[in-house]
Design a protein around this motif. Sequence first.
Motif, mmCIF file in Angstrom:
data_model
loop_
_atom_site.group_PDB
_atom_site.id
_atom_site.type_symbol
_atom_site.label_atom_id
_atom_site.label_comp_id
_atom_site.label_asym_id
_atom_site.label_seq_id
_atom_site.Cartn_x
_atom_site.Cartn_y
_atom_site.Cartn_z
ATOM 1 N N SER A 10 0.832 -1.208 0.000
ATOM 2 C CA SER A 10 0.000 0.000 0.000
ATOM 3 C C SER A 10 0.865 1.256 0.000
ATOM 4 O O SER A 10 0.557 2.236 -0.681
ATOM 5 C CB SER A 10 -0.924 -0.005 1.225
ATOM 6 O OG SER A 10 -1.811 -1.099 1.174
ATOM 7 N N LEU A 11 1.968 1.224 0.775
ATOM 8 C CA LEU A 11 2.880 2.367 0.808
ATOM 9 C C LEU A 11 3.554 2.563 -0.544
ATOM 10 O O LEU A 11 3.719 3.694 -1.012
ATOM 11 C CB LEU A 11 3.944 2.152 1.890
ATOM 12 C CG LEU A 11 3.530 2.435 3.333
ATOM 13 C CD1 LEU A 11 4.622 1.997 4.296
ATOM 14 C CD2 LEU A 11 3.234 3.920 3.527
ATOM 15 N N ILE A 12 3.955 1.438 -1.167
ATOM 16 C CA ILE A 12 4.592 1.520 -2.488
ATOM 17 C C ILE A 12 3.636 2.149 -3.491
ATOM 18 O O ILE A 12 4.011 3.037 -4.267
ATOM 19 C CB ILE A 12 5.032 0.120 -2.957
ATOM 20 C CG1 ILE A 12 6.177 -0.401 -2.090
ATOM 21 C CG2 ILE A 12 5.474 0.160 -4.424
ATOM 22 C CD1 ILE A 12 6.581 -1.819 -2.392
ATOM 23 N N VAL A 13 2.388 1.687 -3.494
ATOM 24 C CA VAL A 13 1.372 2.229 -4.411
ATOM 25 C C VAL A 13 1.156 3.722 -4.158
ATOM 26 O O VAL A 13 1.069 4.522 -5.095
ATOM 27 C CB VAL A 13 0.042 1.459 -4.262
ATOM 28 C CG1 VAL A 13 -1.067 2.158 -5.042
ATOM 29 C CG2 VAL A 13 0.195 0.026 -4.751
ATOM 30 N N GLY A 19 4.432 9.981 -7.466
ATOM 31 C CA GLY A 19 5.436 10.146 -8.514
ATOM 32 C C GLY A 19 4.824 10.158 -9.897
ATOM 33 O O GLY A 19 5.236 10.941 -10.763
ATOM 34 N N LEU A 20 3.836 9.296 -10.121
ATOM 35 C CA LEU A 20 3.153 9.231 -11.411
ATOM 36 C C LEU A 20 2.480 10.558 -11.726
ATOM 37 O O LEU A 20 2.607 11.096 -12.840
ATOM 38 C CB LEU A 20 2.116 8.099 -11.384
ATOM 39 C CG LEU A 20 1.177 7.987 -12.587
ATOM 40 C CD1 LEU A 20 1.972 7.706 -13.856
ATOM 41 C CD2 LEU A 20 0.135 6.898 -12.365
ATOM 42 N N ILE A 59 5.541 0.299 -11.228
ATOM 43 C CA ILE A 59 5.669 0.012 -9.793
ATOM 44 C C ILE A 59 4.295 -0.270 -9.181
ATOM 45 O O ILE A 59 4.120 -1.205 -8.393
ATOM 46 C CB ILE A 59 6.347 1.191 -9.064
ATOM 47 C CG1 ILE A 59 7.806 1.311 -9.516
ATOM 48 C CG2 ILE A 59 6.291 0.994 -7.552
ATOM 49 C CD1 ILE A 59 8.496 2.564 -9.023
ATOM 50 N N ILE A 60 3.303 0.551 -9.557
ATOM 51 C CA ILE A 60 1.950 0.367 -9.023
ATOM 52 C C ILE A 60 1.373 -0.979 -9.443
ATOM 53 O O ILE A 60 0.834 -1.725 -8.623
ATOM 54 C CB ILE A 60 1.029 1.523 -9.496
ATOM 55 C CG1 ILE A 60 1.465 2.839 -8.852
ATOM 56 C CG2 ILE A 60 -0.429 1.224 -9.148
ATOM 57 C CD1 ILE A 60 0.763 4.056 -9.420
ATOM 58 N N VAL A 61 1.507 -1.292 -10.742
ATOM 59 C CA VAL A 61 0.973 -2.564 -11.249
ATOM 60 C C VAL A 61 1.653 -3.747 -10.578
ATOM 61 O O VAL A 61 1.006 -4.704 -10.151
ATOM 62 C CB VAL A 61 1.145 -2.650 -12.788
ATOM 63 C CG1 VAL A 61 0.770 -4.032 -13.284
ATOM 64 C CG2 VAL A 61 0.275 -1.608 -13.474
ATOM 65 N N ALA A 139 11.126 9.340 -1.809
ATOM 66 C CA ALA A 139 10.927 7.984 -2.337
ATOM 67 C C ALA A 139 12.110 7.083 -1.996
ATOM 68 O O ALA A 139 11.934 5.912 -1.636
ATOM 69 C CB ALA A 139 10.722 8.034 -3.849
ATOM 70 N N ARG A 140 13.328 7.600 -2.110
ATOM 71 C CA ARG A 140 14.512 6.797 -1.795
ATOM 72 C C ARG A 140 14.553 6.425 -0.320
ATOM 73 O O ARG A 140 14.850 5.278 0.042
ATOM 74 C CB ARG A 140 15.783 7.568 -2.168
ATOM 75 C CG ARG A 140 17.058 6.742 -2.023
ATOM 76 C CD ARG A 140 18.265 7.521 -2.476
ATOM 77 N NE ARG A 140 18.497 8.694 -1.630
ATOM 78 C CZ ARG A 140 19.544 9.512 -1.768
ATOM 79 N NH1 ARG A 140 20.421 9.302 -2.738
ATOM 80 N NH2 ARG A 140 19.696 10.554 -0.974
#
Length: 372
Positions: A10-13, A19-20, A59-61, A139-140
């Motif tokens: 969830s955090l990654i998304v 970013g998107l 990344i989201i997918v 993000a990093r």
Amino acid sequence: MEKKALDRNSLIVKFAAIGLSVNLILSVLKITSGFVIGSRAITLDGINSLTDSVSCAFIIVSALLAKKHADKVHPFGYGRLEYVFSLMFAILIMYFGVRSIVEAIKDIIEESTLPNYGIDTIILMIVSLASKICYGLVARKKGKEIRSPSLIMSGVDSIGDSLASVSILVGMLMQKIFSIGIENYLCILIAIMIIRTGYEMMHECFNKILGMRVDPEFGKKIRTMIIMQEGVLNIANLVIHDYGEGTYIGSVDIQVDENLTALQISRISAEIKAKAIEMGLNLTSVGVNAVNLSSHRAENIRDKVLLLATRHKSIDRIESLNVDLELKSLSFSVVPEFDVPDMEEDLKKFENEISNSFPDMKVDISLSVNSD
């Protein structure tokens, strides 16, 4: 453990969606501005932002697909899809980089006209620079916290892209002040940065897909936890497999006093598994090796083996050292140091030393994988 994986995804998304959005807006503005004023460098920077948008979409997918439960075909889940999508993105941005160099060289040869930079374009590049640095740093940092390679790559790429914006701003000022056009040379510089980023990402993804040692700090924490467990004398053969960041499967062998009861050993094993799960590792098995602590001869044999091992640079450590005086057997595993020259020859010499030192015992030596 499953809840942690879902929270991580969830955090990654969430961060990838930010970013998107940012990169998509910047790409539209820069590509439009580049076409209007005839600046290939700004257009290229816009395309670079567009590839960053594609990266975030990947990344989201991949994070959403990684949420899929394990099944018959993929019993350890779909976590490694993250690496596959990252690899696809790396190839994509390398293609854009090479294509841009070709186009820039053509313009240098043809001596194309210089673009007309306005104040609105300068403001756009400043906003782009600030946005990329802010997103990249956040993000990093978050990627390192949750061990997400794709999020780390996205952050690093964003910070790297900020250098392109700085270069374009410098080019704008030089053209405005000194009437010197370095537009196409900046394009080549930016394209080289893009290709380098893509190569580094591709190299990292290949390593992850092929399989590599997990984060040494993570392995060290697991080892420390196990060795601190009451009743554990030593640990051996700790193997950790990475099935996508956040999904670690492994096994370990522990050494315990041979006088412990089966119930006591079962409790130790259960405690180790429970604590490992809390730390993010699913230990599928905890093997047990009994150690005779009451026999001085067995102790002397163990000391002798360890002493001989210290004389060989090809040996990182000895594991699962077991001495059975009743069966007259000596068994242990050797964890090799792969970077040592003539490793195989040195290990063979060590085996001969052991056989000669204990001629009355059946010696069983195996190689172990140093994966933690």
